[in-house]
Design an enzyme around this catalytic site. Structure first.
Site, PDB file in Angstrom:
ATOM      1  N   CYS A  17       0.788  -1.227   0.000  1.00 36.29           N
ATOM      2  CA  CYS A  17       0.000   0.000   0.000  1.00 36.29           C
ATOM      3  C   CYS A  17       0.827   1.288   0.000  1.00 36.29           C
ATOM      4  O   CYS A  17       0.308   2.355  -0.297  1.00 36.29           O
ATOM      5  CB  CYS A  17      -0.950  -0.011   1.196  1.00 36.29           C
ATOM      6  SG  CYS A  17      -1.948  -1.517   1.261  1.00 36.29           S
ATOM      7  N   HIS A  70      -3.891   6.362   1.037  1.00 35.84           N
ATOM      8  CA  HIS A  70      -4.191   5.004   0.595  1.00 35.84           C
ATOM      9  C   HIS A  70      -5.641   4.704   0.945  1.00 35.84           C
ATOM     10  O   HIS A  70      -6.078   4.923   2.087  1.00 35.84           O
ATOM     11  CB  HIS A  70      -3.254   4.014   1.299  1.00 35.84           C
ATOM     12  CG  HIS A  70      -3.721   2.607   1.258  1.00 35.84           C
ATOM     13  ND1 HIS A  70      -4.033   1.965   0.082  1.00 35.84           N
ATOM     14  CD2 HIS A  70      -3.955   1.713   2.262  1.00 35.84           C
ATOM     15  CE1 HIS A  70      -4.439   0.729   0.360  1.00 35.84           C
ATOM     16  NE2 HIS A  70      -4.389   0.554   1.663  1.00 35.84           N
ATOM     17  N   ASN A 101     -10.189  -1.608  -2.201  1.00 31.50           N
ATOM     18  CA  ASN A 101      -8.772  -1.438  -1.866  1.00 31.50           C
ATOM     19  C   ASN A 101      -7.938  -2.201  -2.896  1.00 31.50           C
ATOM     20  O   ASN A 101      -7.867  -3.426  -2.874  1.00 31.50           O
ATOM     21  CB  ASN A 101      -8.530  -1.983  -0.458  1.00 31.50           C
ATOM     22  CG  ASN A 101      -7.086  -1.842  -0.002  1.00 31.50           C
ATOM     23  OD1 ASN A 101      -6.177  -1.673  -0.799  1.00 31.50           O
ATOM     24  ND2 ASN A 101      -6.874  -1.935   1.302  1.00 31.50           N
TER      25      ASN A 101
END
Length: 333
Positions: A115, A261, A291
């Site tokens: 990430c 993120h 995500n």
């Protein structure tokens, strides 16, 4: 020497998994519970034979198609961020060079990060340009985390989706890349991990077990200790934001937009409130993509640019698996 983001594009797989479809598999949950808690309504799923390399190539092709000022014969270096490589060897970036028909007198390498990967990639690309090694760097991100998820892992299946991005880092562009704040703490490695099929544990362990809530746990699939990841985020992200602002000799109020993120909306909202960021300055783009790991920030940037929201100082913050975190300021026109 000034270094810029010159162009950016995305790729999302064709298959879409909606909350309605997930709830059919897990009737103890409701659509409202999933979307209300994590802010995700659907996610894109890579095809059975579609790899991260395939997706990165498609993102790059979109970039070349959408941009009138970027030509593939001008690329001097390929950087590919993925934790889903096609092979242990060769390097996926070498395959990408051929698939895109790029020149042979260029550099190409993979780097393995999650990430925080996009911010780290920008730091490497900026270094290559500042060092005179490359003029135009093609930075690619792509993940197929959904292939690492157990079918009965309802928690992670709601959160993760697949996607890819392509960015040109160059000597000119729409957003100047400022100074970086980077961090690493490997003591948290086992809190987000796929343990098997690497050199440490090359074979599947077939150790699937279920906890008292019916959630699967296996060394052969992605494991995420949600509470520990949340605690890490609470500790690392506020300090990261502060340090990134300081290293760019700015004040908190000088930031026009924060692009974090896109982990899930619960964590993002918690961080926003803890750091005391005004909601209009905090960008969300995860409802329909979920995500996508290293691709969340560039996909969000791509859409923020489409919405004409990239002006002034923009703070990027990536954080997660590793543990690893990174921040940078972009200065847009």
């Amino acid at each position: 020497m000034k270094v810029f983001i010159k162009a950016i594009a995305e790729y999302l797989p064709e298959t879409i998994l909606t909350n309605e479809e997930l709830v059919k598999e897990f009737p103890e949950w409701s659509v409202e519970k999933v979307s209300g808690k994590i802010g995700i309504y659907q996610r894109h799923i890579s095809g059975e034979n579609e790899t991260a390399t395939d997706m990165a190539v498609k993102a790059a092709e979109s970039l070349f198609a959408e941009s009138e000022s970027i030509y593939r014969n001008e690329i001097d270096y390929v950087l590919f961020c993925t934790q889903s490589p096609d092979y242990k060897l060769p390097t996926s970036a070498c395959l990408i060079q051929t698939k895109l028909g790029l020149r042979k007198d260029i550099g190409a390498l993979d780097f393995n990060l999650g990430c925080s990967g996009y911010v780290y990639g920008l730091s490497i690309a900026k270094g290559l340009v500042c060092g005179g090694i490359a003029r135009n760097v093609l930075l690619l991100t792509a993940e197929t985390y959904t292939k690492y998820l157990h079918p009965q892992d309802k928690g992670n299946r709601t959160i993760f989706g697949d996607g890819a991005s392509a960015t040109i880092v160059s000597t000119e562009g729409f957003a100047e890349i400022g100074n970086f704040s980077l961090g690493t703490d490997g003591t948290g490695a086992e809190n987000l991990i796929v343990k098997t099929l690497g050199s440490r544990c090359p074979n599947r362990l077939n150790d699937l077990a279920f906890d008292e809530s019916g959630n699967p746990k296996s060394s052969d699939y992605l494991f995420m200790n949600g509470s520990e990841i949340f605690n890490f985020t609470l500790e690392a992200v506020p300090a990261l934001v502060k340090d990134t602002i300081s290293k760019n000799e700015l004040q908190f109020n000088d930031i026009n937009l924060f692009v974090f993120h896109q982990a899930n909306k619960y964590i993002m909202n918690f961080m926003r409130k803890k750091i005391k960021i005004e909601e209009p300055k905090f960008y969300y783009y995860l409802e329909n993509v979920a995500n996508t790991v290293s691709s969340t920030i560039p996909i969000a940037l791509y859409h923020a640019k489409q919405e004409n929201k990239l002006h002034g100082n923009i703070l990027l913050a990536g954080f997660g698996v590793g543990y690893s975190w990174g921040g940078v300021i972009l200065m847009a026109d």
